[in-house]
Scaffold this motif. Structure first.
Motif, PDB file in Angstrom:
ATOM      1  N   TYR A   1       0.834  -1.211   0.000  1.00 60.02           N
ATOM      2  CA  TYR A   1       0.000   0.000   0.000  1.00 60.02           C
ATOM      3  C   TYR A   1       0.865   1.256   0.000  1.00 60.02           C
ATOM      4  O   TYR A   1       0.633   2.183  -0.787  1.00 60.02           O
ATOM      5  N   SER A   2       1.875   1.292   0.873  1.00 56.28           N
ATOM      6  CA  SER A   2       2.747   2.469   0.952  1.00 56.28           C
ATOM      7  C   SER A   2       3.496   2.689  -0.361  1.00 56.28           C
ATOM      8  O   SER A   2       3.679   3.830  -0.803  1.00 56.28           O
ATOM      9  N   ALA A   3       3.918   1.591  -0.988  1.00 56.45           N
ATOM     10  CA  ALA A   3       4.614   1.707  -2.273  1.00 56.45           C
ATOM     11  C   ALA A   3       3.693   2.303  -3.333  1.00 56.45           C
ATOM     12  O   ALA A   3       4.110   3.144  -4.132  1.00 56.45           O
ATOM     13  N   ARG A   4       2.432   1.895  -3.317  1.00 58.94           N
ATOM     14  CA  ARG A   4       1.495   2.423  -4.315  1.00 58.94           C
ATOM     15  C   ARG A   4       1.169   3.895  -4.051  1.00 58.94           C
ATOM     16  O   ARG A   4       0.985   4.675  -4.993  1.00 58.94           O
ATOM     17  N   VAL A   5       1.128   4.272  -2.774  1.00 60.68           N
ATOM     18  CA  VAL A   5       0.907   5.685  -2.448  1.00 60.68           C
ATOM     19  C   VAL A   5       2.080   6.513  -2.958  1.00 60.68           C
ATOM     20  O   VAL A   5       1.896   7.576  -3.567  1.00 60.68           O
ATOM     21  N   PHE A   6       3.290   6.027  -2.729  1.00 62.65           N
ATOM     22  CA  PHE A   6       4.483   6.734  -3.208  1.00 62.65           C
ATOM     23  C   PHE A   6       4.463   6.873  -4.726  1.00 62.65           C
ATOM     24  O   PHE A   6       4.705   7.954  -5.276  1.00 62.65           O
TER      25      PHE A   6
ATOM     26  N   HIS B   1       3.942  10.129  -8.001  1.00 61.91           N
ATOM     27  CA  HIS B   1       4.736  10.318  -9.215  1.00 61.91           C
ATOM     28  C   HIS B   1       3.934   9.967 -10.466  1.00 61.91           C
ATOM     29  O   HIS B   1       4.494   9.749 -11.537  1.00 61.91           O
ATOM     30  N   GLY B   2       2.602   9.922 -10.318  1.00 59.32           N
ATOM     31  CA  GLY B   2       1.732   9.681 -11.466  1.00 59.32           C
ATOM     32  C   GLY B   2       1.648   8.247 -11.914  1.00 59.32           C
ATOM     33  O   GLY B   2       1.189   7.963 -13.028  1.00 59.32           O
ATOM     34  N   ILE B   3       2.065   7.310 -11.063  1.00 59.75           N
ATOM     35  CA  ILE B   3       2.031   5.886 -11.417  1.00 59.75           C
ATOM     36  C   ILE B   3       0.951   5.209 -10.585  1.00 59.75           C
ATOM     37  O   ILE B   3       1.068   5.101  -9.357  1.00 59.75           O
ATOM     38  N   ASN B   4      -0.112   4.768 -11.248  1.00 64.33           N
ATOM     39  CA  ASN B   4      -1.268   4.220 -10.543  1.00 64.33           C
ATOM     40  C   ASN B   4      -1.679   2.827 -11.012  1.00 64.33           C
ATOM     41  O   ASN B   4      -2.730   2.328 -10.609  1.00 64.33           O
ATOM     42  N   SER B   5      -0.889   2.221 -11.856  1.00 64.34           N
ATOM     43  CA  SER B   5      -1.235   0.896 -12.376  1.00 64.34           C
ATOM     44  C   SER B   5       0.015   0.229 -12.931  1.00 64.34           C
ATOM     45  O   SER B   5       1.068   0.869 -13.072  1.00 64.34           O
ATOM     46  N   ALA B   6      -0.144  -1.044 -13.280  1.00 66.66           N
ATOM     47  CA  ALA B   6       0.971  -1.764 -13.890  1.00 66.66           C
ATOM     48  C   ALA B   6       1.363  -1.135 -15.223  1.00 66.66           C
ATOM     49  O   ALA B   6       2.550  -1.057 -15.565  1.00 66.66           O
TER      50      ALA B   6
ATOM     51  N   SER C   1      20.502   4.721 -12.738  1.00 68.84           N
ATOM     52  CA  SER C   1      20.318   4.497 -11.307  1.00 68.84           C
ATOM     53  C   SER C   1      18.849   4.657 -10.924  1.00 68.84           C
ATOM     54  O   SER C   1      18.301   3.867 -10.144  1.00 68.84           O
ATOM     55  N   TRP C   2      18.210   5.670 -11.497  1.00 68.79           N
ATOM     56  CA  TRP C   2      16.780   5.882 -11.251  1.00 68.79           C
ATOM     57  C   TRP C   2      15.962   4.715 -11.799  1.00 68.79           C
ATOM     58  O   TRP C   2      14.975   4.288 -11.189  1.00 68.79           O
ATOM     59  N   ALA C   3      16.363   4.165 -12.943  1.00 69.10           N
ATOM     60  CA  ALA C   3      15.628   3.044 -13.526  1.00 69.10           C
ATOM     61  C   ALA C   3      15.650   1.832 -12.587  1.00 69.10           C
ATOM     62  O   ALA C   3      14.657   1.103 -12.482  1.00 69.10           O
ATOM     63  N   VAL C   4      16.769   1.616 -11.891  1.00 71.97           N
ATOM     64  CA  VAL C   4      16.822   0.530 -10.914  1.00 71.97           C
ATOM     65  C   VAL C   4      15.812   0.792  -9.796  1.00 71.97           C
ATOM     66  O   VAL C   4      15.104  -0.118  -9.342  1.00 71.97           O
ATOM     67  N   SER C   5      15.719   2.049  -9.358  1.00 67.20           N
ATOM     68  CA  SER C   5      14.750   2.398  -8.313  1.00 67.20           C
ATOM     69  C   SER C   5      13.322   2.177  -8.792  1.00 67.20           C
ATOM     70  O   SER C   5      12.471   1.661  -8.044  1.00 67.20           O
ATOM     71  N   VAL C   6      13.026   2.548 -10.036  1.00 67.59           N
ATOM     72  CA  VAL C   6      11.689   2.335 -10.585  1.00 67.59           C
ATOM     73  C   VAL C   6      11.358   0.851 -10.597  1.00 67.59           C
ATOM     74  O   VAL C   6      10.243   0.433 -10.251  1.00 67.59           O
TER      75      VAL C   6
END
Length: 265
Positions: free
Chosen positions: A64-69, A73-78, A174-179
């Protein structure tokens, strides 16, 4: 991790002095394979946050927390996550890349142009291609910032004198790894999707850089050039980067950079 080898060249004492962070490892995570190489590309952020560098997930974060984060950033689905990942895996194309790429082209002759020549030839090209005054101003800002950043890197021992930054692709990789990790933690990406994403980052890194030092400089430079205060950004990034370059238990000391596919002992 248990060090396998430590093929570290001489490191300037000034860089060693910045190595004040702590490397955390997940004993159940990959340590020496191609997936470990990919995860190591995102290690700067993980070391800075004192999280395991080799975990597929973000530590202590619920789905849940990951989805809120991600929603922030405008990411709400797969599908949104897949699109964001695709954007992160495109490590080029903005004004910073254009300005650095212009100098990189000048360097193909084997000569490193002075800042003055770089600036003059860029403005000449902008004039010949009928670019706006804003474009000229942007070039001046970027070149001034890059010159300042490279001076700081040389003083910190991260770059040898005369060595220049050719790209800031490291920051976006580096950001892509985080995504990819946030996709795993949120459930938007299953294991296979996250794995393929990480291996794609690894392959791109191998095309852009020759070693961990070059990747490190690119990663910090990209972060600094996109920050409001590049001096503060470098101050923040130097401890984890120096630690990764120096510490015996660092993945950057125990893994070859992703240009070698041979993992034999």
């Amino acid at each position: 991790m248990i060090p396998r080898h430590t093929p570290l060249p001489d490191v300037p004492a000034v860089l060693r002095a910045h190595a004040t962070s702590t490397i955390t490892v997940d004993p159940t995570g990959p340590l020496y394979d191609d997936l470990a190489q990919a995860l190591a590309l995102g290690a700067v952020v993980r070391v800075d946050e004192r999280q395991p560098w080799n975990s597929l997930d973000v530590a202590d974060v619920s789905t849940y927390s990951a989805r809120v984060f991600l929603a922030e950033h405008g990411i709400n689905s797969a599908d949104d996550w897949t699109a964001a990942l695709g954007e992160a895996l495109n490590p080029s194309g903005n004004d910073i890349d254009s300005v650095l790429g212009f100098r990189a082209d000048l360097m193909r002759t084997g000569e490193t142009p002075t800042t003055g020549r770089w600036r003059a030839e860029m403005h000449e090209w902008l004039h010949d291609t009928d670019q706006t005054d804003d474009a000229h101003d942007a070039v001046d800002r970027i070149i001034t910032a890059v010159d300042d950043i490279e001076t700081m890197f040389t003083s910190a021992g991260l770059l040898e004198p005369g060595i220049k930054i050719r790209s800031v692709a490291g920051h976006r990789l580096s950001w892509a790894v985080s995504v990819a990790r946030w996709g795993s933690s949120s459930g938007y990406g299953d294991y296979q999707a996250v794995r393929q994403a990480l291996l794609a980052v690894r392959d791109l890194a191998g095309r852009h850089f020759v070693d961990w030092n070059e990747y490190a400089a690119s990663t910090i430079a990209g972060f600094a050039l996109e920050a409001d205060d590049h001096t503060a950004a470098i101050t923040t990034c130097l401890p984890p980067v120096a630690t990764l370059l120096v510490a015996a238990d660092s993945p950057w000391r125990n893994l070859t950079f992703p240009t070698d596919l041979d993992f034999a002992l």
